[in-house]
Design a protein around this motif. Structure first.
Motif, PDB file in Angstrom:
ATOM      1  N   ILE A  74      -8.974   0.036  -0.375  1.00 25.10           N
ATOM      2  CA  ILE A  74      -9.809   1.233  -0.181  1.00 25.10           C
ATOM      3  C   ILE A  74     -10.018   1.497   1.306  1.00 25.10           C
ATOM      4  CG2 ILE A  74     -12.050   0.073  -0.371  1.00 25.10           C
ATOM      5  CD1 ILE A  74     -11.372   3.492  -1.851  1.00 25.10           C
ATOM      6  N   ALA A  75     -10.134   0.446   2.106  1.00 26.45           N
ATOM      7  CA  ALA A  75     -10.328   0.635   3.548  1.00 26.45           C
ATOM      8  C   ALA A  75      -9.128   1.346   4.161  1.00 26.45           C
ATOM      9  CB  ALA A  75     -10.565  -0.701   4.237  1.00 26.45           C
ATOM     10  N   LEU A  76      -7.943   1.023   3.697  1.00 25.53           N
ATOM     11  CA  LEU A  76      -6.735   1.675   4.211  1.00 25.53           C
ATOM     12  C   LEU A  76      -6.726   3.160   3.852  1.00 25.53           C
ATOM     13  CD1 LEU A  76      -4.131   1.193   5.753  1.00 25.53           C
ATOM     14  CD2 LEU A  76      -3.040   0.626   3.596  1.00 25.53           C
ATOM     15  N   GLN A  77      -7.131   3.473   2.652  1.00 27.59           N
ATOM     16  CA  GLN A  77      -7.181   4.873   2.226  1.00 27.59           C
ATOM     17  C   GLN A  77      -8.240   5.651   3.012  1.00 27.59           C
ATOM     18  OE1 GLN A  77      -7.805   3.838  -1.883  1.00 27.59           O
ATOM     19  NE2 GLN A  77      -5.750   4.516  -2.453  1.00 27.59           N
ATOM     20  N   ILE A  78      -9.397   5.053   3.192  1.00 25.67           N
ATOM     21  CA  ILE A  78     -10.474   5.699   3.955  1.00 25.67           C
ATOM     22  C   ILE A  78     -10.049   5.846   5.419  1.00 25.67           C
ATOM     23  CG2 ILE A  78     -12.864   5.497   4.744  1.00 25.67           C
ATOM     24  CD1 ILE A  78     -12.676   6.119   1.767  1.00 25.67           C
ATOM     25  N   ALA A  79      -9.392   4.828   5.968  1.00 27.38           N
ATOM     26  CA  ALA A  79      -8.917   4.900   7.353  1.00 27.38           C
ATOM     27  C   ALA A  79      -7.938   6.058   7.519  1.00 27.38           C
ATOM     28  CB  ALA A  79      -8.262   3.580   7.761  1.00 27.38           C
ATOM     29  N   GLN A  80      -7.088   6.268   6.536  1.00 30.68           N
ATOM     30  CA  GLN A  80      -6.133   7.382   6.616  1.00 30.68           C
ATOM     31  C   GLN A  80      -6.859   8.721   6.611  1.00 30.68           C
ATOM     32  OE1 GLN A  80      -2.478   7.342   6.863  1.00 30.68           O
ATOM     33  NE2 GLN A  80      -3.197   9.339   7.548  1.00 30.68           N
ATOM     34  N   ILE A  81      -7.869   8.856   5.767  1.00 29.44           N
ATOM     35  CA  ILE A  81      -8.645  10.102   5.715  1.00 29.44           C
ATOM     36  C   ILE A  81      -9.344  10.350   7.049  1.00 29.44           C
ATOM     37  CG2 ILE A  81     -10.659  11.206   4.644  1.00 29.44           C
ATOM     38  CD1 ILE A  81      -9.810   9.697   2.026  1.00 29.44           C
ATOM     39  N   ILE A  82      -9.978   9.320   7.576  1.00 26.21           N
ATOM     40  CA  ILE A  82     -10.669   9.444   8.863  1.00 26.21           C
ATOM     41  C   ILE A  82      -9.671   9.765   9.969  1.00 26.21           C
ATOM     42  CG2 ILE A  82     -11.968   8.162  10.621  1.00 26.21           C
ATOM     43  CD1 ILE A  82     -13.290   6.657   8.194  1.00 26.21           C
ATOM     44  N   ALA A  83      -8.530   9.095   9.954  1.00 24.80           N
ATOM     45  CA  ALA A  83      -7.504   9.340  10.973  1.00 24.80           C
ATOM     46  C   ALA A  83      -7.037  10.794  10.931  1.00 24.80           C
ATOM     47  CB  ALA A  83      -6.330   8.393  10.770  1.00 24.80           C
ATOM     48  N   ASP A  84      -6.808  11.316   9.741  1.00 26.77           N
ATOM     49  CA  ASP A  84      -6.393  12.717   9.619  1.00 26.77           C
ATOM     50  C   ASP A  84      -7.440  13.648  10.220  1.00 26.77           C
ATOM     51  OD1 ASP A  84      -4.058  11.949   8.327  1.00 26.77           O
ATOM     52  OD2 ASP A  84      -4.838  12.374   6.318  1.00 26.77           O
ATOM     53  N   PHE A  85      -8.693  13.367   9.930  1.00 27.93           N
ATOM     54  CA  PHE A  85      -9.802  14.179  10.417  1.00 27.93           C
ATOM     55  C   PHE A  85      -9.896  14.107  11.945  1.00 27.93           C
ATOM     56  CE2 PHE A  85     -14.485  14.751  11.025  1.00 27.93           C
ATOM     57  CZ  PHE A  85     -14.589  16.026  10.509  1.00 27.93           C
ATOM     58  N   VAL A  86      -9.827  12.904  12.494  1.00 28.27           N
ATOM     59  CA  VAL A  86      -9.926  12.720  13.939  1.00 28.27           C
ATOM     60  C   VAL A  86      -8.739  13.362  14.656  1.00 28.27           C
ATOM     61  CG1 VAL A  86      -9.931  11.004  15.808  1.00 28.27           C
ATOM     62  CG2 VAL A  86     -11.386  10.674  13.792  1.00 28.27           C
ATOM     63  N   VAL A  87      -7.552  13.187  14.122  1.00 27.28           N
ATOM     64  CA  VAL A  87      -6.366  13.803  14.722  1.00 27.28           C
ATOM     65  C   VAL A  87      -6.519  15.320  14.737  1.00 27.28           C
ATOM     66  CG1 VAL A  87      -3.896  14.247  14.355  1.00 27.28           C
ATOM     67  CG2 VAL A  87      -4.784  11.902  14.277  1.00 27.28           C
ATOM     68  N   PHE A  88      -6.987  15.880  13.647  1.00 24.64           N
ATOM     69  CA  PHE A  88      -7.207  17.326  13.596  1.00 24.64           C
ATOM     70  C   PHE A  88      -8.196  17.761  14.672  1.00 24.64           C
ATOM     71  CE2 PHE A  88      -9.891  20.841  12.064  1.00 24.64           C
ATOM     72  CZ  PHE A  88      -8.947  21.850  12.010  1.00 24.64           C
ATOM     73  N   LEU A  89      -9.335  17.080  14.757  1.00 26.21           N
ATOM     74  CA  LEU A  89     -10.351  17.458  15.737  1.00 26.21           C
ATOM     75  C   LEU A  89      -9.875  17.256  17.166  1.00 26.21           C
ATOM     76  CD1 LEU A  89     -13.541  15.983  14.032  1.00 26.21           C
ATOM     77  CD2 LEU A  89     -12.888  18.399  14.189  1.00 26.21           C
ATOM     78  N   GLU A  90      -9.113  16.216  17.391  1.00 27.38           N
ATOM     79  CA  GLU A  90      -8.679  15.867  18.748  1.00 27.38           C
ATOM     80  C   GLU A  90      -7.502  16.711  19.232  1.00 27.38           C
ATOM     81  OE1 GLU A  90      -8.988  13.677  22.271  1.00 27.38           O
ATOM     82  OE2 GLU A  90     -10.332  13.555  20.552  1.00 27.38           O
ATOM     83  N   LEU A  91      -6.584  17.046  18.349  1.00 27.14           N
ATOM     84  CA  LEU A  91      -5.329  17.647  18.794  1.00 27.14           C
ATOM     85  C   LEU A  91      -5.161  19.128  18.463  1.00 27.14           C
ATOM     86  CD1 LEU A  91      -2.845  14.728  18.005  1.00 27.14           C
ATOM     87  CD2 LEU A  91      -4.082  15.217  20.126  1.00 27.14           C
ATOM     88  N   THR A  92      -6.108  19.701  17.750  1.00 26.77           N
ATOM     89  CA  THR A  92      -6.001  21.119  17.432  1.00 26.77           C
ATOM     90  C   THR A  92      -6.308  21.951  18.676  1.00 26.77           C
ATOM     91  OG1 THR A  92      -6.590  20.738  15.133  1.00 26.77           O
ATOM     92  CG2 THR A  92      -6.884  22.965  15.949  1.00 26.77           C
ATOM     93  N   ASP A  93      -5.512  22.978  18.902  1.00 22.64           N
ATOM     94  CA  ASP A  93      -5.691  23.843  20.071  1.00 22.64           C
ATOM     95  C   ASP A  93      -7.074  24.487  20.079  1.00 22.64           C
ATOM     96  OD1 ASP A  93      -3.159  23.399  21.102  1.00 22.64           O
ATOM     97  OD2 ASP A  93      -2.266  25.064  19.972  1.00 22.64           O
ATOM     98  N   ASP A  94      -7.589  24.682  21.285  1.00 20.93           N
ATOM     99  CA  ASP A  94      -8.921  25.262  21.461  1.00 20.93           C
ATOM    100  C   ASP A  94      -9.028  26.678  20.905  1.00 20.93           C
ATOM    101  OD1 ASP A  94      -9.542  22.907  22.704  1.00 20.93           O
ATOM    102  OD2 ASP A  94      -9.694  23.755  24.717  1.00 20.93           O
ATOM    103  N   ASP A  95      -7.919  27.389  20.842  1.00 18.02           N
ATOM    104  CA  ASP A  95      -7.984  28.744  20.300  1.00 18.02           C
ATOM    105  C   ASP A  95      -8.049  28.747  18.773  1.00 18.02           C
ATOM    106  OD1 ASP A  95      -5.345  27.803  20.308  1.00 18.02           O
ATOM    107  OD2 ASP A  95      -4.514  29.831  20.280  1.00 18.02           O
ATOM    108  N   VAL A  96      -7.807  27.604  18.142  1.00 17.87           N
ATOM    109  CA  VAL A  96      -7.901  27.482  16.686  1.00 17.87           C
ATOM    110  C   VAL A  96      -9.233  26.854  16.281  1.00 17.87           C
ATOM    111  CG1 VAL A  96      -6.869  26.394  14.642  1.00 17.87           C
ATOM    112  CG2 VAL A  96      -5.396  27.304  16.459  1.00 17.87           C
ATOM    113  N   LEU A  97      -9.674  25.868  17.050  1.00 18.20           N
ATOM    114  CA  LEU A  97     -10.900  25.131  16.750  1.00 18.20           C
ATOM    115  C   LEU A  97     -11.776  25.094  17.993  1.00 18.20           C
ATOM    116  CD1 LEU A  97     -12.506  23.281  14.790  1.00 18.20           C
ATOM    117  CD2 LEU A  97     -11.206  21.367  15.724  1.00 18.20           C
ATOM    118  N   ASP A  98     -12.991  25.579  17.863  1.00 18.71           N
ATOM    119  CA  ASP A  98     -13.931  25.580  18.987  1.00 18.71           C
ATOM    120  C   ASP A  98     -14.160  24.138  19.463  1.00 18.71           C
ATOM    121  OD1 ASP A  98     -16.923  25.293  19.944  1.00 18.71           O
ATOM    122  OD2 ASP A  98     -16.318  27.369  20.323  1.00 18.71           O
ATOM    123  N   PRO A  99     -13.932  23.868  20.738  1.00 19.69           N
ATOM    124  CA  PRO A  99     -14.098  22.502  21.254  1.00 19.69           C
ATOM    125  C   PRO A  99     -15.515  21.952  21.062  1.00 19.69           C
ATOM    126  CG  PRO A  99     -13.012  23.887  22.880  1.00 19.69           C
ATOM    127  CD  PRO A  99     -13.440  24.778  21.760  1.00 19.69           C
TER     128      PRO A  99
END
Length: 103
Positions: A2-27
């Protein structure tokens, strides 16, 4: 498992927040969500948090490039090792020294 599955979900979320362009997601919104996530992660049961931190390394190994770097550093970004060591002043000092060396 379960930790691996949760880590993947969190990683997806963090990657989205960190790497999405500022014109798509307000910093500012991204930073606010990262702060909320940090608090939620730090509030986890310490045993599960340990499993989760270890799982981030596995998830990062399945990624490449900039995504791999972001996932590998989740525990660092959110001070998760420090949270685990909150009752151990010697370990906290070691982690602070490691953090200072990275800067």
């Amino acid at each position: 498992m379960i930790a691996l599955q949760i880590a993947q979900i969190i990683a997806d979320f963090v990657v989205f927040l960190e790497l999405t362009d500022d014109d798509v997601l307000d910093p500012d919104d991204a930073v606010e969500m990262m702060e909320v996530l940090a608090g939620d992660l730090q509030a986890l049961d310490k045993g599960f948090l340990r499993e989760l931190i270890d799982a981030f390394a596995v998830v990062a190994g399945e990624c490449s490039g900039e995504v791999q770097e972001v996932v590998r550093n989740i525990a660092y970004y959110f001070y998760l090792e420090e949270e685990l060591a909150s009752d151990d002043p010697i370990r906290l000092a070691e982690l602070e020294a490691l953090r200072d060396a990275r800067i």
